[in-house]
Design a protein around this motif. Structure first.
Motif, PDB file in Angstrom:
ATOM      1  N   LYS A   1       0.860  -1.175   0.000  1.00  0.00           N
ATOM      2  CA  LYS A   1       0.000   0.000   0.000  1.00  0.00           C
ATOM      3  C   LYS A   1       0.896   1.223   0.000  1.00  0.00           C
ATOM      4  CE  LYS A   1      -2.149   1.450   3.625  1.00  0.00           C
ATOM      5  NZ  LYS A   1      -3.069   1.295   4.783  1.00  0.00           N
ATOM      6  N   LEU A   2       0.621   2.165  -0.881  1.00  0.00           N
ATOM      7  CA  LEU A   2       1.459   3.349  -0.991  1.00  0.00           C
ATOM      8  C   LEU A   2       1.018   4.384   0.039  1.00  0.00           C
ATOM      9  CD1 LEU A   2       1.297   3.606  -4.887  1.00  0.00           C
ATOM     10  CD2 LEU A   2       3.116   2.560  -3.516  1.00  0.00           C
ATOM     11  N   ALA A   3       1.974   4.982   0.716  1.00  0.00           N
ATOM     12  CA  ALA A   3       1.630   6.043   1.666  1.00  0.00           C
ATOM     13  C   ALA A   3       1.254   7.304   0.892  1.00  0.00           C
ATOM     14  CB  ALA A   3       2.808   6.319   2.585  1.00  0.00           C
ATOM     15  N   GLU A   4       1.975   7.538  -0.196  1.00  0.00           N
ATOM     16  CA  GLU A   4       1.747   8.748  -0.989  1.00  0.00           C
ATOM     17  C   GLU A   4       1.897   8.448  -2.467  1.00  0.00           C
ATOM     18  OE1 GLU A   4       3.631  12.053   2.060  1.00  0.00           O
ATOM     19  OE2 GLU A   4       4.507  11.835   0.062  1.00  0.00           O
ATOM     20  N   ILE A   5       1.244   9.235  -3.270  1.00  0.00           N
ATOM     21  CA  ILE A   5       1.419   9.162  -4.723  1.00  0.00           C
ATOM     22  C   ILE A   5       1.115  10.551  -5.286  1.00  0.00           C
ATOM     23  CG2 ILE A   5      -0.964   8.336  -5.086  1.00  0.00           C
ATOM     24  CD1 ILE A   5       0.129   6.597  -7.395  1.00  0.00           C
ATOM     25  N   SER A   6       1.793  10.906  -6.369  1.00  0.00           N
ATOM     26  CA  SER A   6       1.554  12.240  -6.939  1.00  0.00           C
ATOM     27  C   SER A   6       0.328  12.207  -7.851  1.00  0.00           C
ATOM     28  CB  SER A   6       2.777  12.716  -7.734  1.00  0.00           C
ATOM     29  OG  SER A   6       2.900  11.939  -8.911  1.00  0.00           O
ATOM     30  N   TYR A   7      -0.246  13.379  -8.105  1.00  0.00           N
ATOM     31  CA  TYR A   7      -1.403  13.452  -9.013  1.00  0.00           C
ATOM     32  C   TYR A   7      -1.077  12.820 -10.365  1.00  0.00           C
ATOM     33  CZ  TYR A   7      -3.335  17.051  -5.873  1.00  0.00           C
ATOM     34  OH  TYR A   7      -3.816  17.734  -4.798  1.00  0.00           O
ATOM     35  N   ASP A   8       0.098  13.163 -10.900  1.00  0.00           N
ATOM     36  CA  ASP A   8       0.439  12.665 -12.236  1.00  0.00           C
ATOM     37  C   ASP A   8       0.534  11.147 -12.271  1.00  0.00           C
ATOM     38  OD1 ASP A   8       0.472  15.123 -13.495  1.00  0.00           O
ATOM     39  OD2 ASP A   8       2.549  15.518 -12.914  1.00  0.00           O
ATOM     40  N   GLU A   9       1.163  10.585 -11.249  1.00  0.00           N
ATOM     41  CA  GLU A   9       1.275   9.126 -11.194  1.00  0.00           C
ATOM     42  C   GLU A   9      -0.106   8.497 -11.036  1.00  0.00           C
ATOM     43  OE1 GLU A   9       5.609   8.563  -9.021  1.00  0.00           O
ATOM     44  OE2 GLU A   9       3.890   9.184  -7.820  1.00  0.00           O
ATOM     45  N   MET A  10      -0.919   9.098 -10.165  1.00  0.00           N
ATOM     46  CA  MET A  10      -2.268   8.553  -9.938  1.00  0.00           C
ATOM     47  C   MET A  10      -3.100   8.634 -11.208  1.00  0.00           C
ATOM     48  SD  MET A  10      -3.997   7.063  -7.574  1.00  0.00           S
ATOM     49  CE  MET A  10      -5.148   6.099  -8.524  1.00  0.00           C
ATOM     50  N   LEU A  11      -2.912   9.718 -11.937  1.00  0.00           N
ATOM     51  CA  LEU A  11      -3.652   9.895 -13.190  1.00  0.00           C
ATOM     52  C   LEU A  11      -3.279   8.807 -14.198  1.00  0.00           C
ATOM     53  CD1 LEU A  11      -5.711  11.788 -14.387  1.00  0.00           C
ATOM     54  CD2 LEU A  11      -3.856  13.240 -15.191  1.00  0.00           C
ATOM     55  N   GLU A  12      -1.991   8.518 -14.295  1.00  0.00           N
ATOM     56  CA  GLU A  12      -1.562   7.429 -15.191  1.00  0.00           C
ATOM     57  C   GLU A  12      -2.197   6.113 -14.749  1.00  0.00           C
ATOM     58  OE1 GLU A  12       0.075   7.476 -17.971  1.00  0.00           O
ATOM     59  OE2 GLU A  12       1.474   9.156 -17.993  1.00  0.00           O
ATOM     60  N   LEU A  13      -2.115   5.813 -13.453  1.00  0.00           N
ATOM     61  CA  LEU A  13      -2.670   4.544 -12.966  1.00  0.00           C
ATOM     62  C   LEU A  13      -4.180   4.492 -13.186  1.00  0.00           C
ATOM     63  CD1 LEU A  13      -0.716   3.878  -9.634  1.00  0.00           C
ATOM     64  CD2 LEU A  13      -0.423   2.731 -11.834  1.00  0.00           C
ATOM     65  N   ALA A  14      -4.866   5.601 -12.915  1.00  0.00           N
ATOM     66  CA  ALA A  14      -6.326   5.622 -13.083  1.00  0.00           C
ATOM     67  C   ALA A  14      -6.692   5.422 -14.554  1.00  0.00           C
ATOM     68  CB  ALA A  14      -6.907   6.931 -12.549  1.00  0.00           C
ATOM     69  N   ASN A  15      -5.932   6.063 -15.446  1.00  0.00           N
ATOM     70  CA  ASN A  15      -6.198   5.895 -16.875  1.00  0.00           C
ATOM     71  C   ASN A  15      -5.871   4.489 -17.345  1.00  0.00           C
ATOM     72  OD1 ASN A  15      -7.338   8.306 -17.809  1.00  0.00           O
ATOM     73  ND2 ASN A  15      -5.347   9.314 -17.686  1.00  0.00           N
ATOM     74  N   LEU A  16      -4.954   3.822 -16.635  1.00  0.00           N
ATOM     75  CA  LEU A  16      -4.599   2.451 -17.002  1.00  0.00           C
ATOM     76  C   LEU A  16      -5.582   1.460 -16.398  1.00  0.00           C
ATOM     77  CD1 LEU A  16      -0.752   2.730 -16.495  1.00  0.00           C
ATOM     78  CD2 LEU A  16      -1.902   2.263 -18.663  1.00  0.00           C
ATOM     79  N   GLY A  17      -6.576   1.953 -15.710  1.00  0.00           N
ATOM     80  CA  GLY A  17      -7.633   1.057 -15.248  1.00  0.00           C
ATOM     81  C   GLY A  17      -7.639   0.737 -13.766  1.00  0.00           C
ATOM     82  N   ALA A  18      -6.804   1.410 -12.961  1.00  0.00           N
ATOM     83  CA  ALA A  18      -6.886   1.201 -11.511  1.00  0.00           C
ATOM     84  C   ALA A  18      -8.197   1.845 -11.044  1.00  0.00           C
ATOM     85  CB  ALA A  18      -5.698   1.852 -10.807  1.00  0.00           C
ATOM     86  N   ALA A  19      -9.186   1.008 -10.701  1.00  0.00           N
ATOM     87  CA  ALA A  19     -10.548   1.517 -10.502  1.00  0.00           C
ATOM     88  C   ALA A  19     -10.728   2.270  -9.197  1.00  0.00           C
ATOM     89  CB  ALA A  19     -11.537   0.353 -10.572  1.00  0.00           C
TER      90      ALA A  19
END
Ligand code: ASP
Ligand code: MG
Length: 417
Positions: free
Chosen positions: A191-209
């Motif tokens: 589990k990640l303690a932190e993530i940046s908006y840009d990284e989260m955006l990539e993951l969300a666009n890649l299907g992390a629901a």
């Protein structure tokens, strides 16, 4: 004492008992002295059920009526949740999207927010009430009810947090944060303690629901601090913000995979100017999203192209390519369905030249061939055969030093959209 937006997804309020638990959590925040605005989705599978019912009556229902129907799911949730909060001796008021001041473009089923007038919310907060706002809905200038598309309640929460200048927007869901990869296939996912908006955006666009991409975009744009956490436990979640700390020596934050990939190849295309413009123009005007595009070198005046689309779009993409054959002569068009896209994401990749080589090496060691590659500054994706995807994800997770010995994953399958 803070001003907090709390968002609860459909499975978090899926039963009466869960609804009570959510109410308790809200009351606890109020008891601690916080002011809280709450955004809630429709209970459990309500949205899917409403869609099923509509299709039985009309396979192609008018978009306006569909929005009218789907917004009732969230309306039901806010009223019930508000009652549950009252039952705990706290004051609460439920509001539909339009009562809460959400104005949108005049577009049904995927409207964007144009403006939020939060006066009524702010007044209720000043009166010491929990304000419970229906997710994923708003109203046009003409008074028509609109929705933001599936999963749009995340966007409601973030937009609300921006409009009332909340200190934080907490997204309560059925997993306890954002993971380095899918914990269902890699048991030492962390589990990640932190993530940046840009990284989260990539993951969300890649299907992390776990978060809707549009909500992440909105949060980045308005600098809204997000916390993704479990509605079932009190574990600390994952904070999404502008600058996220990277552990020393770690350049990749997460690994994602997407099974919804089909590759279309157009072979032996006449190499004349305008070919790409014609093919992709035709696909775009039919609303087909193209992801990766690769063109081979030209030989004897002929070139090969390949591109990927989602599986559901493969048949129509082929139809479109066939329909423009007189304008764009080619020898053959083929498609492959059994493919996946595996991606590594991390802000640290930009300045680290060895990152790509390590990915190719790890995949090669498994004897898997890479069919296509695409990159952004903070993402590298490979298209491979679908069969070994789990082994590939596990190998990459290890290769980039992401394995943990703790098994922190709590929760079942992620919230359905
Ligand atoms: N109820 C809507 C859906 O399931 C909106 C949401 O849950 O965010 O898509
Ligand atoms: Mg839902």
């Amino acid at each position: 004492m803070s001003l907090i937006v709390m968002k609860f997804g459909g499975s978090s309020v899926g039963t009466i008992e869960r609804m009570q638990r959510v109410a308790r959590r809200i009351a606890d925040y109020m008891e601690a002295g916080h002011r809280v605005a709450v955004v809630v989705s429709a209970m459990g599978d309500t949205t899917d059920d409403l869609i099923d019912q509509s299709k039985q009556l009309n396979p192609n229902p008018p978009a306006r009526e569909m929005d009218m129907l789907l917004t009732t799911g969230e309306q039901m949730s806010v009223a019930l949740l508000s009652m549950a909060i009252h039952q705990l001796g706290r004051e609460a008021v439920s509001l539909t999207g339009w009562q809460a001041g959400f104005r949108t473009e005049p577009v049904h089923s995927k409207a964007r927010i144009t403006d939020i007038r939060p006066d009524r919310i702010l007044r209720a907060l000043d009166e010491g009430k929990a304000v419970v706002v229906a997710g994923f809905q708003g109203m046009t200038e003409d008074g028509e009810i609109t929705t933001f598309g599936r999963g749009g309640s995340d966007t409601t929460a973030v937009a609300l947090a921006a409009a009332i200048q909340a200190d934080v927007c907490e997204i309560f869901t059925d997993v306890d944060g954002v993971y380095s990869t899918d914990p269902r296939i890699v048991k030492n996912a962390r589990k990640l303690a932190e993530i940046s908006y840009d990284e989260m955006l990539e993951l969300a666009n890649l299907g992390a629901a776990v978060l809707h991409p549009r909500a992440v975009e909105y949060a980045k744009h308005h600098n809204v601090k997000l916390i993704v956490r479990s509605s079932f436990t009190h574990n600390e979640g994952t904070t999404v913000k502008e600058e996220a700390v990277m552990e020393q020596g770690v350049v990749v934050r997460g690994i994602a995979y997407d099974k919804d990939v089909a590759r279309i190849s157009i072979l032996g295309v006449e190499d004349v100017p305008g070919v790409l413009a014609k093919v992709f123009g035709a696909l775009a005007s039919s609303g087909i999203d193209v992801d990766i595009i690769v063109q081979s070198g030209v030989q004897d005046g002929k070139a090969d192209f390949a591109f990927t689309v989602s599986r559901g779009d493969a048949a129509s993409a082929i139809g479109i390519v066939e329909s423009i054959r007189s304008e764009v002569p080619y020898r053959e068009v083929t498609s492959e369905q059994d493919l996946v896209k595996v991606s590594i994401v991390g802000a640290g990749m930009v300045s680290n030249p060895g990152v790509a080589a390590k990915m190719f090496e790890a995949i090669y060691k498994l004897g898997v061939s890479i069919k296509m590659v695409s990159t952004s500054e903070i993402r590298l994706s490979c298209i491979i055969a679908a069969e070994p995807v789990q082994e590939v994800v596990r190998a990459l997770h290890t290769a980039y030093g992401l394995d943990t010995t703790e098994q922190a994953f709590v929760g079942g399958p992620q919230e359905r959209r």
